[in-house]
Design an enzyme around this catalytic site. Structure first.
Site, PDB file in Angstrom:
ATOM      1  N   GLU A   1       0.783  -1.278   0.014  1.00 44.60           N
ATOM      2  CA  GLU A   1       0.147   0.044   0.014  1.00 44.60           C
ATOM      3  C   GLU A   1       0.857   1.361   0.025  1.00 44.60           C
ATOM      4  O   GLU A   1       0.268   2.392  -0.017  1.00 44.60           O
ATOM      5  CB  GLU A   1      -1.117  -0.125   1.102  1.00 44.60           C
ATOM      6  CG  GLU A   1      -0.436  -0.498   2.533  1.00 44.60           C
ATOM      7  CD  GLU A   1      -1.629  -0.442   3.519  1.00 44.60           C
ATOM      8  OE1 GLU A   1      -2.834  -0.373   3.233  1.00 44.60           O
ATOM      9  OE2 GLU A   1      -1.356  -0.899   4.479  1.00 44.60           O
TER      10      GLU A   1
ATOM     11  N   CYS B   1      -7.533  -5.919  -1.166  1.00 45.11           N
ATOM     12  CA  CYS B   1      -8.095  -5.837  -0.193  1.00 45.11           C
ATOM     13  C   CYS B   1      -8.977  -4.647   0.125  1.00 45.11           C
ATOM     14  O   CYS B   1      -9.726  -4.287   0.885  1.00 45.11           O
ATOM     15  CB  CYS B   1      -7.904  -6.415   1.256  1.00 45.11           C
ATOM     16  SG  CYS B   1      -6.469  -5.667   1.852  1.00 45.11           S
TER      17      CYS B   1
HETATM   18  C1  PEP Z   1      -6.199  -0.194   2.168  1.00 48.04           C
HETATM   19  O1  PEP Z   1      -5.414   0.916   2.493  1.00 48.04           O
HETATM   20  O2  PEP Z   1      -6.611  -0.220   1.017  1.00 48.04           O
HETATM   21  C2  PEP Z   1      -6.700  -1.065   3.136  1.00 48.04           C
HETATM   22  C3  PEP Z   1      -7.373  -2.142   2.936  1.00 48.04           C
HETATM   23  O3  PEP Z   1      -6.470  -0.900   4.347  1.00 48.04           O
HETATM   24  P1  PEP Z   1      -7.146   0.325   5.348  1.00 48.04           P
HETATM   25  O4  PEP Z   1      -8.286   0.881   4.556  1.00 48.04           O
HETATM   26  O5  PEP Z   1      -7.723  -0.310   6.598  1.00 48.04           O
HETATM   27  O6  PEP Z   1      -6.063   1.416   5.544  1.00 48.04           O
HETATM   28 MG    MG Z   2      -4.181   0.666   4.412  1.00 45.94          MG
END
Ligand code: PEP
Ligand code: MG
Length: 577
Positions: A439, A510
């Protein structure tokens, strides 16, 4: 004459019904001073109103329909906890006793004081807490004044089939909307991450928030259309407009019926490529919804909620209890437990870390960075995840990796704990996969390096897009720049998928992009074969997958990734559809 108002669509679908306007919350607060002999009876009235509010919530909790999402009860419990806190009444009682304000006035003063403190913070989680405070205090005010959605005389008849309009709605009101047959809602205030919006989505009630000054234009009893897809409220629709929206409602109903048939169907593309569809969950109880729609496992279990609303760190046993519940609930399906992603947009009580947020929390001591610096927060979680691995197929996932060394350090910690457990004869799965989230842009560029030390990768597009495009994901002013189709972002995703394929390390996605139907065909084209999405969109994604020819979109996506001509790229993306 037909008119339209615009706001923020927070719960999809189209609702058509007569407007029911809830009275303005503050209109009836009479600012009068009380006489000395009335002081104690006014204090008693305030206490009785707090108890009445709590009783009302308890009754509501007992009446929750069995098929309601589990977070409904959790929201009500949070509000009950606040009502049970003795400090809630302390300041209003002081105002009644010392300044002789009447109970409603004293309570409203304190509500405004607390809310203004929250208003100075721009953190979305804290803003949600602000909404909770406001809703709880308004509930007591309504009890003091004897008005509420629940207690409006004949409410059930008038609300059946109505579109509700209010300044703002409490999560408990969202539940009442379902009880009373409200078909849609519109509010002047509120945001997409408010608990009410989240609940309305779970309950499937179309809604729009942030329709500023709507009260000036709407009248009780007039026909309204709520377009929860586009964020448009249509008032006094003419026959053609009405027919158009009715047609769209029918189409949606037919579509939902077809989707339900897909629950137990295998997830394969039109040309026979098997795709894995998993669910994102936050509370262990969310998995009921995921199972309902036939998810093949949990691709992301966000564990931050375990750390929230408390001044101390969760113990190993608290972690273990939560993981055990989830693993049992999914009986045999893989569960991906993400280690704490605290910091950035997910702030916790400052007492928990004793470290400042920093000027740029999203670029600061967040997620794995914090975990490696604060073993008291991190190690109990690692130990609990490792213990949970003895109960079923558990995978551990590390968020926000930017250096391969961070992943290696976690693996080292895991090995150390496993050695200790072996010596103590504590059960665990020695093969438990340890994976990481891609990410941060450098992690995508160097995905081959991460694939070298990790057992699986998962692309978190929410942050990947935030960090690549340099847009704070919680800043309303720059949200318009958020673009999953940005060619640079697509290349980062493609690089990650290719690195995974080459190293034979599974890669899933995700982030919200995985659950965005506009992106499904493109992601299949880029080679994604494991999507982890919110249960409410899972069947729709399955439908698009079933209609897609993987071979065709792969060829088109490959060309899209390579081209540097923006016009050609747009044409290819359109062709992918
Ligand atoms: C994302 O960053 O895409 C992720 C799934 O994590 P979060 O939204 O919890 O930061
Ligand atoms: Mg994230």
């Amino acid at each position: 004459m037909t008119f339209s108002l615009h706001g923020l669509a927070v719960s999809r679908g189209i609702a058509i019904g007569k407007a029911h306007i809830l009275a303005h919350e503050d209109h009836d607060v009479r600012e009068s001073l009380i006489d000395l002999p009335e002081i104690e009876s006014e204090v008693a009235r305030l206490r009785a109103a707090i108890e009445a509010s709590a009783e009302h919530l308890r009754q509501m909790r007992d009446r929750i329909p069995i098929n309601s999402p589990h977070d409904v009860a959790a929201f009500i419990d949070t509000h009950l906890l606040m009502l049970g806190d003795p400090t809630l009444a302390e300041e209003p009682i002081r105002l009644i006793r010392e300044r002789r304000l009447n109970a409603a006035w004293a309570l409203r003063n304190q509500r405004d004081a607390i809310v203004s403190v929250f208003d100075q913070m721009d953190d979305p989680y804290l803003r949600t807490r602000r909404d909770d405070v406001e809703h709880v205090m308004n509930g007591i005010l309504r009890s003091l004044q004897g008005v509420s959605l629940a207690r409006t005389a004949g409410a059930e008849d008038r609300l059946q089939g109505a579109v509700l309009f209010a300044d703002d709605l409490a999560p408990a009101d969202a539940l009442l909307m379902q009880h009373h047959g409200v078909v849609g809602f519109v509010t002047e205030f509120g945001g997409p991450t408010s608990h009410t919006a989240i609940l309305a989505r779970s309950l499937g009630i179309p809604g729009i928030v942030g329709v500023r000054h709507a009260r000036r234009f709407l009248q009780s009893g007039e026909l309204l259309i709520v377009d929860g897809n586009e964020g448009v409220v249509v008032g006094e629709p003419d026959q053609r407009t009405l027919a158009h929206y009715r047609r769209r409602q029918d189409e949606r109903a037919r579509y939902s019926a077809t989707l339900n048939k897909l629950r137990r169907a295998p997830c394969v593309t039109h040309d026979g490529v098997t795709i894995e569809l998993q669910a994102n969950v936050e509370l262990p109880s969310d998995f009921a919804a995921a199972r309902e729609v036939g998810a093949q496992g949990v691709g992301l279990y966000r564990t931050e909620f375990l750390y929230m609303n408390r001044p101390d760190a969760p113990t190993e046993e608290e972690h273990f209890d939560a993981y055990q519940q989830l693993v049992k609930a999914v009986s045999g399906l893989p569960v991906t437990i993400r280690t704490m992603d605290i910091g950035g947009d997910k702030q916790v009580d400052p007492a928990l870390t004793a470290r400042g947020k920093g000027a740029n929390p999203a670029l600061g001591l967040r997620a794995i960075r914090l975990g490696l610096k604060e073993p008291t927060l991190f190690l109990p979680q690692l130990r609990a995840i490792i213990r949970a691995s003895a109960l079923g197929p558990v995978r551990m996932m590390i968020p926000m990796l930017s250096q391969v060394e961070e992943a290696s350090q976690v693996r080292e910690l895991v090995r150390g704990i496993q050695a200790e457990f072996s010596a103590q004869k504590i059960l665990f799965d020695p093969e438990m996969p340890v994976g990481g989230m891609i990410e941060v842009p450098v992690a995508a560029v160097f995905a081959d390096g991460f694939a070298h030390v990790l057992d699986f990768l998962s692309i978190g597009t929410n942050d990947l897009i935030q960090y690549s495009l340099a847009i704070d994901r919680v800043n309303d002013e720059v949200n318009y720049l958020y673009d999953p189709f940005n060619p640079g972002v697509l290349r980062l995703i493609s690089m990650t998928l290719k690195a995974g394929q080459k190293a034979r390390v599974p890669v899933s996605m995700c982030g919200e992009m995985a659950g965005d139907v506009r992106c499904t065909r493109l992601l299949l084209g880029l080679g994604l074969d494991c999507f982890s999405v919110h249960p409410s969109v899972l069947l729709e994604i399955k439908r698009v997958i079933a209609d897609t020819d993987a071979g065709v979109v792969r060829q088109l996506a490959e060309r899209a990734i390579k081209t540097s001509d923006p016009v050609k790229l747009r044409r290819l993306l359109e062709e992918i559809g």
